[in-house]
Design a protein around this motif. Sequence first.
Motif, short mmCIF file in Angstrom:
data_model
loop_
_atom_site.label_atom_id
_atom_site.label_comp_id
_atom_site.label_asym_id
_atom_site.label_seq_id
_atom_site.Cartn_x
_atom_site.Cartn_y
_atom_site.Cartn_z
N ILE A 55 0.83 -1.21 0.00
CA ILE A 55 0.00 0.00 0.00
C ILE A 55 0.86 1.25 0.00
CG2 ILE A 55 -1.63 1.36 1.38
CD1 ILE A 55 -2.88 -1.32 2.25
N ILE A 56 1.85 1.30 0.87
CA ILE A 56 2.70 2.49 0.97
C ILE A 56 3.44 2.76 -0.34
CG2 ILE A 56 4.77 3.43 2.10
CD1 ILE A 56 2.21 3.66 3.75
N ILE A 57 4.01 1.71 -0.93
CA ILE A 57 4.73 1.91 -2.20
C ILE A 57 3.78 2.41 -3.28
CG2 ILE A 57 5.95 0.73 -4.07
CD1 ILE A 57 7.21 -1.06 -1.90
N TYR A 58 2.61 1.79 -3.39
CA TYR A 58 1.69 2.19 -4.45
C TYR A 58 1.14 3.60 -4.24
CZ TYR A 58 -1.85 2.15 -8.02
OH TYR A 58 -2.61 2.48 -9.12
N VAL A 59 0.78 3.95 -3.01
CA VAL A 59 0.23 5.31 -2.80
C VAL A 59 1.28 6.37 -3.05
CG1 VAL A 59 -1.58 4.60 -1.20
CG2 VAL A 59 0.59 5.37 -0.28
N TYR A 60 2.54 6.08 -2.74
CA TYR A 60 3.59 7.06 -3.03
C TYR A 60 3.77 7.23 -4.53
CZ TYR A 60 5.06 7.38 1.87
OH TYR A 60 5.12 7.62 3.22
N ARG A 63 1.39 9.72 -5.66
CA ARG A 63 1.58 11.02 -5.02
C ARG A 63 0.52 11.31 -3.95
NH1 ARG A 63 3.48 14.67 -10.14
NH2 ARG A 63 5.30 13.40 -10.61
N ILE A 64 0.21 10.29 -3.19
CA ILE A 64 -0.68 10.43 -2.05
C ILE A 64 0.17 10.26 -0.81
CG2 ILE A 64 -2.70 9.51 -0.85
CD1 ILE A 64 -3.65 8.44 -3.56
N TYR A 65 0.23 11.28 0.05
CA TYR A 65 1.12 11.24 1.21
C TYR A 65 0.37 11.40 2.53
CZ TYR A 65 4.40 12.01 -2.58
OH TYR A 65 5.09 11.90 -3.76
N SER A 66 -0.83 11.91 2.50
CA SER A 66 -1.61 12.12 3.71
C SER A 66 -2.19 10.80 4.21
CB SER A 66 -2.74 13.11 3.43
OG SER A 66 -3.74 13.02 4.41
N SER A 67 -2.04 10.51 5.50
CA SER A 67 -2.58 9.27 6.03
C SER A 67 -4.10 9.22 5.93
CB SER A 67 -2.13 9.06 7.48
OG SER A 67 -2.56 10.13 8.29
N ARG A 68 -4.75 10.35 6.07
CA ARG A 68 -6.21 10.38 5.92
C ARG A 68 -6.62 10.12 4.47
NH1 ARG A 68 -8.06 15.39 9.82
NH2 ARG A 68 -7.28 14.43 11.72
N GLN A 69 -5.88 10.67 3.54
CA GLN A 69 -6.17 10.43 2.13
C GLN A 69 -5.89 8.98 1.76
OE1 GLN A 69 -7.69 12.63 0.14
NE2 GLN A 69 -7.80 11.05 -1.42
N ILE A 70 -4.83 8.40 2.32
CA ILE A 70 -4.52 6.99 2.07
C ILE A 70 -5.66 6.11 2.57
CG2 ILE A 70 -2.99 5.07 2.69
CD1 ILE A 70 -0.68 7.15 2.75
N THR A 71 -6.12 6.37 3.78
CA THR A 71 -7.23 5.59 4.35
C THR A 71 -8.47 5.68 3.49
OG1 THR A 71 -6.38 6.00 6.57
CG2 THR A 71 -8.67 5.29 6.39
#
Length: 81
Positions: A55-60, A63-71
Amino acid sequence: MNQLFLPMDLETDIPESHLVRVVNHAVDRLSNSIFGAAYPGDSCHSYHPKILTKIIIYVYTQRIYSSRQITKTVRENIMFM
């Protein structure tokens, strides 16, 4: 709203050449001993560290860095599921 619900197969909705499949395959190839060294002890984790790494690799890459946006994205976007 009250229509029949069928189980979804998310694999069919993701194209074969999509970046999320590349990330999934790359992290799956990593040894579990790497994650065991990072998460020692007898505690029970909610999610396996490999899943969180994917998840972390794909969201980066997206260009998604906010934990709320990731959730929010993980709950709503099929590619992240």
